[in-house]
Each structure stands twice: as structure tokens, then as C-alpha cells.
Motif scaffolding. Structure first.
Motif, PDB file in Angstrom:
ATOM      1  N   TRP A 297       4.262   7.687   1.983  1.00  0.00           N
ATOM      2  CA  TRP A 297       4.738   6.452   2.602  1.00  0.00           C
ATOM      3  C   TRP A 297       4.428   5.271   1.704  1.00  0.00           C
ATOM      4  O   TRP A 297       3.566   5.355   0.815  1.00  0.00           O
ATOM      5  CB  TRP A 297       4.114   6.227   3.986  1.00  0.00           C
ATOM      6  CG  TRP A 297       2.614   6.298   4.050  1.00  0.00           C
ATOM      7  CD1 TRP A 297       1.860   7.355   4.433  1.00  0.00           C
ATOM      8  CD2 TRP A 297       1.673   5.247   3.701  1.00  0.00           C
ATOM      9  NE1 TRP A 297       0.522   7.057   4.344  1.00  0.00           N
ATOM     10  CE2 TRP A 297       0.375   5.772   3.904  1.00  0.00           C
ATOM     11  CE3 TRP A 297       1.818   3.949   3.248  1.00  0.00           C
ATOM     12  CZ2 TRP A 297      -0.780   5.022   3.663  1.00  0.00           C
ATOM     13  CZ3 TRP A 297       0.661   3.198   3.005  1.00  0.00           C
ATOM     14  CH2 TRP A 297      -0.602   3.731   3.213  1.00  0.00           C
ATOM     15  N   ALA A 298       5.136   4.197   1.923  1.00  0.00           N
ATOM     16  CA  ALA A 298       4.876   2.928   1.239  1.00  0.00           C
ATOM     17  C   ALA A 298       4.979   1.831   2.282  1.00  0.00           C
ATOM     18  O   ALA A 298       5.769   1.928   3.223  1.00  0.00           O
ATOM     19  CB  ALA A 298       5.879   2.690   0.110  1.00  0.00           C
ATOM     20  N   ALA A 299       4.158   0.790   2.139  1.00  0.00           N
ATOM     21  CA  ALA A 299       4.100  -0.211   3.205  1.00  0.00           C
ATOM     22  C   ALA A 299       3.826  -1.604   2.675  1.00  0.00           C
ATOM     23  O   ALA A 299       3.138  -1.785   1.669  1.00  0.00           O
ATOM     24  CB  ALA A 299       3.024   0.168   4.218  1.00  0.00           C
TER      25      ALA A 299
ATOM     26  N   ALA B 124       0.848  -1.189   0.000  1.00  0.00           N
ATOM     27  CA  ALA B 124       0.000   0.000   0.000  1.00  0.00           C
ATOM     28  C   ALA B 124       0.884   1.240   0.000  1.00  0.00           C
ATOM     29  O   ALA B 124       2.045   1.190   0.431  1.00  0.00           O
ATOM     30  CB  ALA B 124      -0.922   0.005   1.223  1.00  0.00           C
ATOM     31  N   TRP B 125       0.340   2.346  -0.494  1.00  0.00           N
ATOM     32  CA  TRP B 125       1.108   3.583  -0.510  1.00  0.00           C
ATOM     33  C   TRP B 125       0.173   4.782  -0.575  1.00  0.00           C
ATOM     34  O   TRP B 125      -0.977   4.679  -0.979  1.00  0.00           O
ATOM     35  CB  TRP B 125       2.091   3.603  -1.677  1.00  0.00           C
ATOM     36  CG  TRP B 125       1.450   3.622  -3.048  1.00  0.00           C
ATOM     37  CD1 TRP B 125       1.147   4.705  -3.817  1.00  0.00           C
ATOM     38  CD2 TRP B 125       1.038   2.474  -3.810  1.00  0.00           C
ATOM     39  NE1 TRP B 125       0.576   4.325  -5.002  1.00  0.00           N
ATOM     40  CE2 TRP B 125       0.506   2.954  -5.036  1.00  0.00           C
ATOM     41  CE3 TRP B 125       1.072   1.090  -3.595  1.00  0.00           C
ATOM     42  CZ2 TRP B 125      -0.003   2.104  -6.013  1.00  0.00           C
ATOM     43  CZ3 TRP B 125       0.569   0.248  -4.580  1.00  0.00           C
ATOM     44  CH2 TRP B 125       0.048   0.746  -5.764  1.00  0.00           C
TER      45      TRP B 125
ATOM     46  N   TYR C 252       9.010   1.392  -5.826  1.00  0.00           N
ATOM     47  CA  TYR C 252       8.994   0.174  -6.639  1.00  0.00           C
ATOM     48  C   TYR C 252       8.755  -0.990  -5.678  1.00  0.00           C
ATOM     49  O   TYR C 252       9.401  -1.075  -4.636  1.00  0.00           O
ATOM     50  CB  TYR C 252      10.332  -0.034  -7.369  1.00  0.00           C
ATOM     51  CG  TYR C 252      10.701   1.096  -8.295  1.00  0.00           C
ATOM     52  CD1 TYR C 252      10.317   1.086  -9.632  1.00  0.00           C
ATOM     53  CD2 TYR C 252      11.445   2.180  -7.828  1.00  0.00           C
ATOM     54  CE1 TYR C 252      10.652   2.127 -10.484  1.00  0.00           C
ATOM     55  CE2 TYR C 252      11.786   3.236  -8.665  1.00  0.00           C
ATOM     56  CZ  TYR C 252      11.392   3.196  -9.987  1.00  0.00           C
ATOM     57  OH  TYR C 252      11.721   4.234 -10.826  1.00  0.00           O
ATOM     58  N   ALA C 253       7.840  -1.870  -5.999  1.00  0.00           N
ATOM     59  CA  ALA C 253       7.525  -2.981  -5.096  1.00  0.00           C
ATOM     60  C   ALA C 253       7.164  -4.220  -5.892  1.00  0.00           C
ATOM     61  O   ALA C 253       6.651  -4.133  -7.014  1.00  0.00           O
ATOM     62  CB  ALA C 253       6.378  -2.607  -4.157  1.00  0.00           C
TER      63      ALA C 253
ATOM     64  N   ILE D  12       2.421  -4.020   9.962  1.00  0.00           N
ATOM     65  CA  ILE D  12       2.875  -3.160   8.881  1.00  0.00           C
ATOM     66  C   ILE D  12       4.386  -2.946   8.965  1.00  0.00           C
ATOM     67  O   ILE D  12       4.951  -2.823  10.053  1.00  0.00           O
ATOM     68  CB  ILE D  12       2.140  -1.793   8.934  1.00  0.00           C
ATOM     69  CG1 ILE D  12       2.572  -0.881   7.779  1.00  0.00           C
ATOM     70  CG2 ILE D  12       2.365  -1.105  10.276  1.00  0.00           C
ATOM     71  CD1 ILE D  12       1.765   0.400   7.689  1.00  0.00           C
ATOM     72  N   MET D  13       5.033  -2.933   7.803  1.00  0.00           N
ATOM     73  CA  MET D  13       6.427  -2.507   7.667  1.00  0.00           C
ATOM     74  C   MET D  13       6.430  -1.415   6.605  1.00  0.00           C
ATOM     75  O   MET D  13       6.114  -1.680   5.445  1.00  0.00           O
ATOM     76  CB  MET D  13       7.331  -3.671   7.248  1.00  0.00           C
ATOM     77  CG  MET D  13       8.795  -3.268   7.062  1.00  0.00           C
ATOM     78  SD  MET D  13       9.833  -4.625   6.450  1.00  0.00           S
ATOM     79  CE  MET D  13       9.830  -5.697   7.895  1.00  0.00           C
TER      80      MET D  13
END
Length: 548
Positions: free
Chosen positions: A254-256, A225-226, A276-277, A263-264
């Protein structure tokens, strides 16, 4: 619109609502094949910081006044977590939450959000892209550390872990700051360009984590998620994350990597950062990078933060970069969160979330009592007209248009509005779905017991309201109460429609078999209260009729 048709539409809408979420997760507006380019070595290094360092590494410059040391593990122990970092690059080897366990059985281990298989992916590592190549600094760099092997932070204290290294033509200093009362880790990353000319380089802060839920868990998927200028987005389709990945830019807050409960996340210090994920070898990975110009012999400090911990809304709301939006219940978020606040408030007084759910259900029922009464009274009026409606069906059964005209004329004659039973129920639908979403994803219900043991036995029963009923007792009782409701509801509509309605309890029971117990308790209690209210209304109407 008669009540049977409305209830059928509501039931089918619910089934579609749940089924759609399971089968067709919400698409993300951006995707980028570069997010999974660890298998695509033809991409440029600057295009994706997750590419394999073995494919695109550059040799670190020879050491001069820098003296590297062998990598070792440094443990940071706080009242909230125990984390381990390897001094060779500062990658996180484990992150154990002291207040959360994997399961409810005695001796169950505490939750580790990293997992051993994630370590080779470099969680909290730094990637530098420069001159068409990319360096994973924890693999292709030299590092030094001269501090203690264990850093213990007492109440209200803080500590700084300092790592120094050299890679990709830079001297590197990482300063990681920890606080006793927070899951937030802040980083000051200072880079010194060792070359004689200025250079452009991309710097990426990374995260990697094991799946935080079972792969087939449709109610609690692990996802990326972001939050950016385009709003909050997420992707939980693992196949898409493996084959395409996701990317985002433009005001990235944020990105998670997150589930319903943990959550991280990475909070960049620059609004120009990009995400990028992807999922690689079953591990969720993401990199948040930014491009900078580095002048020779001049230090430049970049900042970022990492939040690694529970999806506790109260805690997340206090975090920077609007991280509170990481917990989101979709379209019903404005209703779901106030209901969770009410649920937590009730828990403070009763000390049992199962009891709190029951009380909240009663309060909601009281709130909507006048609307429900109006609906039930309308149903009873419709029931009284059913013999006349049946005669009209027998007379005009082959002429649907005439049948509808005569039926509406009958309703008009007796001053009955078919929609009057539907509209009060319609108002309650958003509240129901809001509570449904809230109970489905609230961390408060994780491992929260209601009736811990099956009465009269030592068998564990409703010991975890976030898990399904192991004996399926509550969903079966819920189905029985729903069937009773159907039998009590006036039989309107054609025979085929009535048969479909009688099948709905079976369909709902099947759906609820895998639902979290907390949600089933809510629905079961709501059914019981509805049956009581319907019985009360029918009895009152019968007494009034007899007196007349």
C-alpha cells in the motif's frame, strides 16, 4: 553512575529525542527525482505517471460506437462519508467524513480530505503510459455516464458507480464499489486494446490530497508512507518531496498520504506495482502503477482499492494488504499500541479521555511502584553519604582519579551501589517513551475534551486533548512540579551539575508549551504521583531513623 547524572542523561535524551524528530525526520531508503517530473519534460512518460499530461498527452482515438456525455458530479452518500466524483474520468472532487469536524467550535465544517486545490491533480484518476507518451484520462479522454446524480447507500448496503470512457487507444470501464460500513472503495478497471496489435502499457491509480495538518506542525506532519518488501517507510520532509519525491517497488502492499489522524491510501491488486509520490503546488500526490501487456480486442481487468478515512487502528487492522501498519509509532510501536488499547478500555467506563489518562498513569505508577521505591531508597542512602562525599571533594578536588577511587571505596564501605537507583528507572524509560508516542498520535484524543471550560469562566480550555493548552496552565504547573521534584531529590554531583539539573524544569516547560494537552496531563500527573511517592519514602525513612 549517581542518580543526578542519570536523571540529567534521561532529561537530555528526551530533549534530543524530541528535537531530533523535529529537525531530522527519518530518511527513506529510496528516492527518485522522477517523482517530481511535472517540471522535467525530458523524462520518458513511462518513467513517472505523475508527469504533466499537457506535456505528454496523446490524442484519443475517434469515437465509433462510443457516445461520450458531458462531465458532471455524482454524489455517493453513505453513513460514513459523502464523496463527489466527476463523471469525466472519475476523479474525486471531495470526500467529506461525517464523523469528524475541522475544529471544535460550533458550526465547524466536516473534514474534507480532498480539498478544492487537489482536484486539478486528479485524485483517483487513471493515467495510461503508452508508446512513449502519457495520458491523464480525465483530461484527454471521452467519458460516458448514464446513472443517477446521487447514489445513497443505506445501512448494510452497497453500490457500484460505473464509468465508461475511451483514451490512449483503449476502451475503459471503471467499476467503483462502495459499502455502507466501510471507508474502503474497491475498483475493477477493465481495458480493451482498440488497436490491431498487442501493446505494452503502464496503468497508474492515483491519489491527491491537501495537507492534512499545518505545514509547521512537527508533532503531526502530513507525510507519504508505504509498505513493501523493504518494510514500512515514510517521508515527511516537504522540501525533499518537492525537489526529489520518493519511489518504491518490490512487493508494494500500500501507499498513503497520511497524518496522525487521517489517511488516503491506494492498495494495488498486483505485487508488481510501483509507487511514485511528490508534493506539487502544496498538494500531496502519488501514483501506483503497473506494466501490462494488452492483446488486441481482449479485455483485461486490473484491480485496486482506496482507503480514505480516519487512522482508526481497529478499522485499519481489518483492511487488506496489511494496511494496519499505516499507523506506526516507530521503535516504541510494540509498547504504544497496547497502552492505547488500555486507554480506550478505560474510556469506555469513565467517558472522558483526560480521566482515562490519569487512571492509566496511576496504574503504570502502581505497576512500577516497587522499582521506584528501590530507586528512592537508594537516593536517600546516597543523600546520607553526601557530607562524606563533600569532604572527599575538598580533599581530593584536584585529583579526579583519586577522588573517584576514594568515593567508590566509601560506597563499598557503606554497601551503597550508585547504580541501584538508576537501574529501576532505566526499566521504565521504554514505557514512558511508548506512552509519549501513543498520546502524541492517537486519533482518540483528537477533539476529545477533558475540562472543556476554565473553571468559573466560559473560556474554552482543555476541550481538545490533541491540541496545546491555550492558556499554558498545565505546562506551567508541570514545570513547577518538576522543579519541586528536583528540590526533593538528594543533591549529588558537583555544583555545576546541580545548576544544570535545576535548569531542566525550565527546558521541559518550554518544550511542553506546544505539546498536545493529553501528553502534558500525563506528565503532570506522573510528576504529582512521583512527588507523593518520594515524600512517602522520605517520611518512612525519617521515621525509621528516629526510632532507631
Amino acid at each position: 553512575m549517581d542518580n543526578k547524572r542519570f536523571i540529567l542523561a534521561l532529561a537530555l535524551s528526551f530533549a534530543v529525542f524530541v528535537g531530533w524528530q523535529m529537525l531530522f525526520p527519518q530518511p527513506t531508503p529510496q528516492s527518485n527525482n522522477a517523482a517530481n517530473t511535472e517540471q522535467a519534460s525530458s523524462e520518458k512518460a513511462s518513467g513517472n505517471p505523475l508527469m504533466s499530461d499537457a506535456q505528454k498527452a496523446v490524442d484519443a482515438p475517434s469515437a465509433q460506437d462510443f457516445v461520450p456525455t458531458a462531465g458532471k458530479s455524482v454524489v455517493v452518500d453513505t453513513p460514513l462519508f459523502t464523496a463527489s466524483f466527476n463523471t469525466s474520468g472519475g476523479i474525486m472532487e471531495r470526500f467529506v467524513l461525517k464523523k469528524y469536524k475541522e475544529g471544535i467550535k460550533p458550526g465547524s465544517p466536516q473534514v474534507d480530505l480532498v480539498g478544492g486545490k487537489s482536484v486539478p491533480k486528479g485524485p483517483m484518476g487513471i493515467i495510461i503510459g503508452r508508446k512513449g507518451a502519457e495520458t491523464h484520462t480525465w483530461l484527454h479522454g471521452e467519458w460516458a455516464y448514464d446513472g443517477p446524480e446521487t447514489i445513497t447507500i443505506g445501512e448494510d448496503g452497497k453500490a457500484v458507480l460505473i464509468l465508461r470512457g475511451r483514451a490512449a487507444g483503449f476502451d475503459i470501464e471503471r467499476r467503483l464499489t462502495f459499502h455502507a460500513d466501510s471507508y474502503l472503495i474497491t475498483e475493477d478497471l477493465t481495458l480493451l486494446n482498440l488497436e490491431k496489435t498487442g501493446t505494452e502499457a503502464s496503468v497508474a491509480f492515483t491519489a491527491a490530497a491537501k495537507s492534512m495538518s499545518a505545514e509547521d506542525d512537527n508533532y503531526n506532519p502530513t507525510r507519504v508512507a508505504w509498505l513493501s518488501d523493504d518494510g514500512r517507510n515514510e517521508e515527511d520532509n516537504r522540501e525533499d518531496l518537492q525537489t526529489e519525491g520518493v519511489s518504491a517497488s518490490g512487493g508494494l502492499q500500500w501507499a498513503a498520504i497520511e497524518s496522525n489522524y487521517f489517511i488516503m491510501s491506494i492498495l494495488p491488486g498486483s505485487p508488481e506495482a510501483s509507487l511514485y509520490a511528490s508534493v506539487q503546488d502544496g498538494i500531496f500526490r502519488m501514483a501506483v502503477d503497473q506494466s501490462e501487456t494488452f492483446m488486441p480486442g481482449v479485455n483485461k481487468t486490473l484491480t485496486a482499492s482506496y482507503f480514505v478515512g480516519p487512522c482508526d487502528r481497529g478499522i485499519l487492522d481489518t483492511m487488506p494488504n496489511d494496511l494496519g501498519q499505516a499507523v506506526n509509532f516507530g521503535f516504541f510501536d510494540p509498547l504504544a499500541k497496547p497502552m492505547l488499547i488500555a486507554l480506550v478500555f478505560l474510556y469506555k467506563y469513565v467517558g472522558n479521555y483526560g480521566v482515562a489518562i490519569i487512571i492509566l498513569t496511576i496504574l503504570i505508577k502502581i505497576l512500577f511502584w516497587p522499582l521506584s521505591q528501590k530507586s528512592y531508597k537508594s537516593m536517600n542512602k546516597m543523600k546520607q553519604l553526601q557530607p562524606m562525599v563533600q569532604k572527599l571533594r575538598e580533599k581530593y578536588g584536584d585529583d579526579k582519579q583519586r577522588l573517584n577511587q576514594e568515593t567508590m571505596a566509601l560506597y563499598k564501605t557503606y554497601k551503597v551501589n550508585p547504580a541501584s537507583g538508576c537501574l529501576p528507572m532505566l526499566v521504565q524509560i521504554p514505557v514512558f517513551f511508548g506512552l509519549y508516542k501513543a498520546l502524541l498520535g492517537a486519533i482518540e484524543l483528537r477533539h476529545a475534551p477533558f475540562i472543556e471550560y476554565l473553571p468559573g469562566t466560559d473560556m474554552i480550555w482543555l476541550a481538545d486533548l490533541s491540541a496545546k493548552d491555550p492558556f499554558y496552565i498545565t505546562p506551567l504547573i508541570m514545570g513547577a512540579t518538576m522543579f519541586l521534584q528536583q528540590k526533593m531529590t538528594p543533591a549529588t554531583g558537583d555544583p555545576t551539575q546541580q545548576k544544570i539539573m535545576l535548569l531542566m524544569p525550565v527546558v521541559f516547560t518550554f518544550l511542553f508549551l506546544q505539546f498536545p494537552a493529553g501528553l502534558v496531563v500525563y506528565w503532570l500527573m506522573n510528576n504529582v504521583l512521583s512527588i507523593g511517592q518520594q515524600w512517602f519514602t522520605m517520611r518512612k525513612t525519617r521515621n525509621t531513623t528516629n526510632e532507631a
